[in-house]
Design a protein around this motif. Structure first.
Motif, PDB file in Angstrom:
ATOM      1  N   THR A   6       0.861  -1.179   0.000  1.00  0.00           N
ATOM      2  CA  THR A   6       0.000   0.000   0.000  1.00  0.00           C
ATOM      3  C   THR A   6       0.897   1.227   0.000  1.00  0.00           C
ATOM      4  O   THR A   6       1.839   1.304   0.786  1.00  0.00           O
ATOM      5  N   ARG A  11      -3.470   6.125  -8.357  1.00  0.00           N
ATOM      6  CA  ARG A  11      -3.455   4.833  -9.061  1.00  0.00           C
ATOM      7  C   ARG A  11      -2.808   4.901 -10.439  1.00  0.00           C
ATOM      8  O   ARG A  11      -2.014   4.011 -10.788  1.00  0.00           O
ATOM      9  N   TYR A  29      -5.512  -4.815  -8.164  1.00  0.00           N
ATOM     10  CA  TYR A  29      -5.705  -3.609  -7.359  1.00  0.00           C
ATOM     11  C   TYR A  29      -6.842  -3.881  -6.382  1.00  0.00           C
ATOM     12  O   TYR A  29      -7.984  -4.052  -6.783  1.00  0.00           O
ATOM     13  N   SER A  32      -8.346   1.537  -3.980  1.00  0.00           N
ATOM     14  CA  SER A  32      -7.658   2.780  -4.298  1.00  0.00           C
ATOM     15  C   SER A  32      -8.589   3.943  -3.994  1.00  0.00           C
ATOM     16  O   SER A  32      -9.796   3.854  -4.173  1.00  0.00           O
ATOM     17  N   HIS A  36      -4.299   6.872  -2.178  1.00  0.00           N
ATOM     18  CA  HIS A  36      -3.783   5.612  -1.626  1.00  0.00           C
ATOM     19  C   HIS A  36      -4.136   4.471  -2.567  1.00  0.00           C
ATOM     20  O   HIS A  36      -5.241   4.411  -3.092  1.00  0.00           O
ATOM     21  N   VAL A  37      -3.187   3.568  -2.738  1.00  0.00           N
ATOM     22  CA  VAL A  37      -3.408   2.400  -3.600  1.00  0.00           C
ATOM     23  C   VAL A  37      -2.905   1.159  -2.874  1.00  0.00           C
ATOM     24  O   VAL A  37      -1.815   1.162  -2.297  1.00  0.00           O
ATOM     25  N   ARG A  38      -3.705   0.095  -2.908  1.00  0.00           N
ATOM     26  CA  ARG A  38      -3.317  -1.192  -2.322  1.00  0.00           C
ATOM     27  C   ARG A  38      -3.339  -2.228  -3.430  1.00  0.00           C
ATOM     28  O   ARG A  38      -4.347  -2.392  -4.129  1.00  0.00           O
TER      29      ARG A  38
END
Length: 93
Positions: A6, A11, A29, A32, A36-38
């Protein structure tokens, strides 16, 4: 190898940066938001993916919130065990 990370980033920036990581065989993905992007990544075993993602975060100035190597899934473990016990082609029991 499976990896979960993360970062604080948009993104599109993460997607663009991950295109340069040739060892990645699959990207998912998980979530997002605006900043923040995980992501879950898969690569061949021994690809040192965690160090590559850490370096990528550093290079791009991303704040890395999470970086963990995940154990193989139950399905991956089963396939690895059964493939290693497969008989060679042409062998009869």
């Amino acid at each position: 190898e499976r990896l979960l990370f993360t970062v604080t980033a948009a993104r599109p920036a993460v997607e663009k940066a991950l295109q340069g990581v040739s060892q990645v065989t699959q990207k998912r993905y998980l979530s997002s938001t605006e900043d923040h992007v995980r992501v879950e990544l898969r690569a061949a075993p021994g690809s040192a993916l965690a160090s590559q993602i850490g370096a990528l975060a550093l290079t791009n100035g991303w704040h890395l919130h999470e970086l963990q190597v995940l154990p193989p899934s139950l399905e991956e473990t089963f396939l690895a065990l059964t493939e290693s016990q497969a008989l060679p082609t042409g062998t009869e029991m």
